[in-house]
Design an enzyme around this catalytic site. Structure first.
Site, PDB file in Angstrom:
ATOM      1  N   ARG A 135       0.783  54.542  36.122  1.00 26.67           N
ATOM      2  CA  ARG A 135       1.646  55.017  37.214  1.00 26.67           C
ATOM      3  C   ARG A 135       0.691  55.722  38.145  1.00 26.67           C
ATOM      4  O   ARG A 135       0.107  56.748  37.796  1.00 26.67           O
ATOM      5  CB  ARG A 135       2.706  55.985  36.664  1.00 26.67           C
ATOM      6  CG  ARG A 135       3.454  56.783  37.729  1.00 26.67           C
ATOM      7  CD  ARG A 135       4.336  55.896  38.589  1.00 26.67           C
ATOM      8  NE  ARG A 135       5.153  56.678  39.528  1.00 26.67           N
ATOM      9  CZ  ARG A 135       4.800  56.937  40.791  1.00 26.67           C
ATOM     10  NH1 ARG A 135       3.661  56.502  41.282  1.00 26.67           N
ATOM     11  NH2 ARG A 135       5.611  57.630  41.566  1.00 26.67           N
ATOM     12  N   HIS A 164      -0.176  60.288  42.367  1.00 24.24           N
ATOM     13  CA  HIS A 164       0.860  60.576  43.365  1.00 24.24           C
ATOM     14  C   HIS A 164       1.315  62.026  43.242  1.00 24.24           C
ATOM     15  O   HIS A 164       0.929  62.730  42.302  1.00 24.24           O
ATOM     16  CB  HIS A 164       2.064  59.645  43.149  1.00 24.24           C
ATOM     17  CG  HIS A 164       2.830  59.977  41.899  1.00 24.24           C
ATOM     18  ND1 HIS A 164       2.394  59.612  40.645  1.00 24.24           N
ATOM     19  CD2 HIS A 164       3.998  60.654  41.713  1.00 24.24           C
ATOM     20  CE1 HIS A 164       3.254  60.055  39.733  1.00 24.24           C
ATOM     21  NE2 HIS A 164       4.238  60.686  40.348  1.00 24.24           N
ATOM     22  N   HIS A 199       5.002  64.640  44.559  1.00 23.13           N
ATOM     23  CA  HIS A 199       6.341  64.591  45.180  1.00 23.13           C
ATOM     24  C   HIS A 199       6.911  65.979  45.415  1.00 23.13           C
ATOM     25  O   HIS A 199       6.338  66.976  44.980  1.00 23.13           O
ATOM     26  CB  HIS A 199       7.307  63.731  44.355  1.00 23.13           C
ATOM     27  CG  HIS A 199       7.038  63.732  42.885  1.00 23.13           C
ATOM     28  ND1 HIS A 199       7.289  64.801  42.087  1.00 23.13           N
ATOM     29  CD2 HIS A 199       6.512  62.762  42.079  1.00 23.13           C
ATOM     30  CE1 HIS A 199       6.949  64.501  40.851  1.00 23.13           C
ATOM     31  NE2 HIS A 199       6.462  63.279  40.804  1.00 23.13           N
ATOM     32  N   GLU A 233       8.664  67.665  38.152  1.00 28.27           N
ATOM     33  CA  GLU A 233       8.807  66.550  37.203  1.00 28.27           C
ATOM     34  C   GLU A 233       8.684  67.056  35.772  1.00 28.27           C
ATOM     35  O   GLU A 233       7.648  67.578  35.367  1.00 28.27           O
ATOM     36  CB  GLU A 233       7.719  65.494  37.472  1.00 28.27           C
ATOM     37  CG  GLU A 233       7.613  64.403  36.402  1.00 28.27           C
ATOM     38  CD  GLU A 233       6.574  63.347  36.750  1.00 28.27           C
ATOM     39  OE1 GLU A 233       6.490  62.968  37.941  1.00 28.27           O
ATOM     40  OE2 GLU A 233       5.824  62.899  35.855  1.00 28.27           O
ATOM     41  N   HIS A 250      -0.643  63.937  40.207  1.00 27.22           N
ATOM     42  CA  HIS A 250      -0.758  63.579  38.793  1.00 27.22           C
ATOM     43  C   HIS A 250      -0.710  62.074  38.599  1.00 27.22           C
ATOM     44  O   HIS A 250      -0.405  61.330  39.537  1.00 27.22           O
ATOM     45  CB  HIS A 250       0.355  64.255  37.993  1.00 27.22           C
ATOM     46  CG  HIS A 250       1.722  64.003  38.547  1.00 27.22           C
ATOM     47  ND1 HIS A 250       2.241  64.761  39.565  1.00 27.22           N
ATOM     48  CD2 HIS A 250       2.675  63.085  38.250  1.00 27.22           C
ATOM     49  CE1 HIS A 250       3.464  64.326  39.866  1.00 27.22           C
ATOM     50  NE2 HIS A 250       3.749  63.291  39.084  1.00 27.22           N
ATOM     51  N   GLU A 282      11.987  57.750  42.704  1.00 23.79           N
ATOM     52  CA  GLU A 282      10.585  57.432  42.443  1.00 23.79           C
ATOM     53  C   GLU A 282       9.974  56.619  43.577  1.00 23.79           C
ATOM     54  O   GLU A 282       8.764  56.586  43.739  1.00 23.79           O
ATOM     55  CB  GLU A 282      10.468  56.635  41.128  1.00 23.79           C
ATOM     56  CG  GLU A 282      10.208  57.482  39.909  1.00 23.79           C
ATOM     57  CD  GLU A 282       8.804  58.069  39.866  1.00 23.79           C
ATOM     58  OE1 GLU A 282       8.646  59.209  40.359  1.00 23.79           O
ATOM     59  OE2 GLU A 282       7.884  57.418  39.357  1.00 23.79           O
ATOM     60  N   HIS A 333      31.733  74.064  23.824  1.00 23.49           N
ATOM     61  CA  HIS A 333      30.943  75.083  24.518  1.00 23.49           C
ATOM     62  C   HIS A 333      30.904  74.761  25.999  1.00 23.49           C
ATOM     63  O   HIS A 333      31.381  73.711  26.429  1.00 23.49           O
ATOM     64  CB  HIS A 333      29.509  75.119  23.952  1.00 23.49           C
ATOM     65  CG  HIS A 333      28.737  73.873  24.287  1.00 23.49           C
ATOM     66  ND1 HIS A 333      28.905  72.690  23.601  1.00 23.49           N
ATOM     67  CD2 HIS A 333      27.820  73.613  25.264  1.00 23.49           C
ATOM     68  CE1 HIS A 333      28.115  71.767  24.128  1.00 23.49           C
ATOM     69  NE2 HIS A 333      27.443  72.286  25.134  1.00 23.49           N
ATOM     70  N   HIS A 366      28.253  75.802  29.759  1.00 13.20           N
ATOM     71  CA  HIS A 366      27.014  76.414  30.245  1.00 13.20           C
ATOM     72  C   HIS A 366      27.316  77.184  31.525  1.00 13.20           C
ATOM     73  O   HIS A 366      27.689  76.578  32.532  1.00 13.20           O
ATOM     74  CB  HIS A 366      25.953  75.335  30.492  1.00 13.20           C
ATOM     75  CG  HIS A 366      25.729  74.469  29.283  1.00 13.20           C
ATOM     76  ND1 HIS A 366      24.887  74.832  28.264  1.00 13.20           N
ATOM     77  CD2 HIS A 366      26.311  73.307  28.905  1.00 13.20           C
ATOM     78  CE1 HIS A 366      24.933  73.911  27.314  1.00 13.20           C
ATOM     79  NE2 HIS A 366      25.784  72.978  27.668  1.00 13.20           N
ATOM     80  N   GLU A 417      24.746  70.142  33.308  1.00 12.49           N
ATOM     81  CA  GLU A 417      24.013  69.525  32.195  1.00 12.49           C
ATOM     82  C   GLU A 417      23.838  68.035  32.461  1.00 12.49           C
ATOM     83  O   GLU A 417      24.811  67.305  32.627  1.00 12.49           O
ATOM     84  CB  GLU A 417      24.796  69.732  30.892  1.00 12.49           C
ATOM     85  CG  GLU A 417      24.234  68.977  29.693  1.00 12.49           C
ATOM     86  CD  GLU A 417      24.982  69.300  28.399  1.00 12.49           C
ATOM     87  OE1 GLU A 417      25.568  70.404  28.308  1.00 12.49           O
ATOM     88  OE2 GLU A 417      24.984  68.459  27.490  1.00 12.49           O
ATOM     89  N   HIS A 462      33.101  71.292  26.907  1.00 13.00           N
ATOM     90  CA  HIS A 462      32.823  69.964  26.343  1.00 13.00           C
ATOM     91  C   HIS A 462      32.343  70.065  24.910  1.00 13.00           C
ATOM     92  O   HIS A 462      31.946  71.140  24.444  1.00 13.00           O
ATOM     93  CB  HIS A 462      31.803  69.210  27.196  1.00 13.00           C
ATOM     94  CG  HIS A 462      30.477  69.920  27.365  1.00 13.00           C
ATOM     95  ND1 HIS A 462      30.322  71.015  28.186  1.00 13.00           N
ATOM     96  CD2 HIS A 462      29.254  69.700  26.820  1.00 13.00           C
ATOM     97  CE1 HIS A 462      29.067  71.426  28.144  1.00 13.00           C
ATOM     98  NE2 HIS A 462      28.392  70.647  27.307  1.00 13.00           N
TER      99      HIS A 462
HETATM  100 MN    MN Z   1       5.483  61.961  39.277  1.00 14.06          MN
HETATM  101 MN    MN Z   2      26.361  71.230  26.615  1.00 12.40          MN
END
Ligand code: MN
Ligand code: MN
Length: 421
Positions: free
Chosen positions: A128, A131, A133, A137, A176, A199, A313, A315, A320, A359
């Site tokens: 890859r 590059h 961004h 990441e 990277h 990407e 539970h 968050h 998520e 959820h």
């Molecule tokens: Mn990357």
């Molecule tokens: Mn969760």
């Protein structure tokens, strides 16, 4: 439990007798307690309810993979909840000599505003290209091994080899690369802290060079224009080259006189003990408290044994984004305004739960369910429904739920994370 399972399987087989051979073969496997109970509920409903028929065209294999969409539990709401599932199988795959890439972003899954995912394969030697961004990441290796390279903001180099379940994190703007190693390259999942990320919109070394006047490049690098005449005219993105030599040699050559980066951009997930383990599963939480550079993405890797369930539970701090690594599960998301929907997941699927929505994730298969809970946050945080109810004045809870003291006392008083079947 055994005799129930046998009975349930008989009824399940009978129910599926009218379906395609593919479906029957796929469901021939043992079904764990939770799944068998659900299936029994569904077949009873089909037997007793004339409206539970679907005589028109339908996609049988898709229906079989999504039983809770085909015949939702009666607790799901009739008002709509937009989809929170997208399988990588449907994603647009970009193929190259050296590997491929596909992504699930807010374009594929509109609810997924905070994070986006990319699934990539690189052959041994496949690269890859170098590059950078605008998004951060985060990555996990799903298969094989990869050599990653980067520099930090002081220009100091980082070169490391990563294997299955290892993570890496490249903050926005730091350049990277990733390269597959012997014997069979690698496959990995990238998670970006921006649902709109793509990407195909990164800054590639090849692209940058192709869009600069030759005399500028000549002046910048202090070399003659003819020496640069073979620079690529088009982007490489993913390309095949030779497998790299020893890690030590690459580290030494890249470091030069500046020395190596002081920050570690990789994390060895399996060298850490599980954050929590019960008889029904375990969770490994990796956020910036353990993986220092991971300042904007937090992970919980959850394993749920057959019959078990990731407890109810929510968050408080972030949406998520989920990635299912193995097994099968189902999740109900209880949304605001008396809305709820249940969907089914299996390896390769992406799921999504908006911040604060209740959820659970139940293992509906006969093998371990392993999935990632990803958050755009420096830290992991959740609230357990059981822990809340058992740490509220009991009379108040009993008056709400119409339950007696013994029932309330039987509920777990501590967050279990994964509960038994
Ligand atoms: Mn990357
Ligand atoms: Mn969760």
């Amino acid at each position: 439990m055994d005799s129930d399972n046998t009975k349930d399987q008989v009824s399940r087989r009978g129910f599926l007798g009218v379906s395609s051979g593919t479906v029957a073969a796929a469901t021939g496997a043992l079904i764990a307690g939770g799944a068998a109970a659900q299936e029994q509920t569904r077949s009873v409903r089909r037997a007793n309810d004339r409206s539970a028929t679907d005589p028109g065209p339908t996609n049988g294999p898709q229906d079989a993979q999504n039983p809770d969409s085909t015949w939702p539990p009666s607790t799901d709401s009739k008002s709509l909840v937009r989809t929170f599932k997208y399988p990588f199988s449907l994603a647009n795959k970009r193929t190259y000599e050296g590997g491929w890439s596909r992504e699930v972003t807010s374009r594929e899954l509109p609810v997924s505003k905070s994070l986006a995912g990319v699934n990539m394969r690189l052959t041994a030697g496949g690269v890859r290209e170098l590059h950078w961004h605008t998004a951060d990441e985060w990555a996990i290796v799903l298969y094989g091994s990869a050599r990653i390279t980067a520099i930090d903001s002081d220009g100091k180099s980082f070169v490391a080899d990563t294997k299955k379940n290892d993570l890496w994190y490249f903050p926005s703007g730091l350049p990277h690369s990733i390269q597959g190693l012997e014997p069979d390259g690698t496959e990995f999942l990238l998670v970006f802290d921006d649902g709109d990320f793509s990407e195909s919109e990164t800054v590639l070394l090849s692209d940058a060079m192709a869009h600069l006047p030759p005399e500028v490049l000549s002046k910048n690098f202090g070399v003659s224009q003819p020496a640069l005449k073979n620079l690529p005219k088009n982007e490489l993105f993913i390309f095949q080259t030779a497998v790299p030599g020893s890690l030590e040699a690459d580290q030494k050559a890249a470091a030069g006189a500046l020395g190596k980066a002081t920050r570690d951009f990789a994390f060895r997930t399996m060298e850490m003990p599980p954050t929590k383990r019960t008889k029904s599963g375990e969770v490994r939480i990796v956020d910036s408290s353990t993986f220092k550079v991971s300042t904007n993405v937090a992970m919980a890797m959850v394993t749920v044994h057959p019959g078990g369930m990731r407890e109810l539970h929510w968050h408080p701090n972030a949406d998520e984004w989920q990635y299912y690594m193995s097994g099968k599960g189902r999740m109900t998301v209880v949304s605001t305004g008396a809305r709820a929907r249940t969907m089914d997941f299996q390896a390769g699927d992406v799921g999504y739960v908006e911040k604060t929505l209740l959820h659970y994730i139940e293992n509906t298969g006969d093998s371990d369910l392993i999935f990632l809970e990803m958050f755009k946050s420096s830290f992991y945080q959740d609230v357990s429904l059981s822990e809340w109810l058992t740490h509220t004045p009991p009379e108040l809870v009993m008056a709400h739920l119409n339950i007696d003291r013994a029932t309330l006392d039987a509920m777990p008083r501590d967050e279990m994370v994964v509960v038994p079947g």
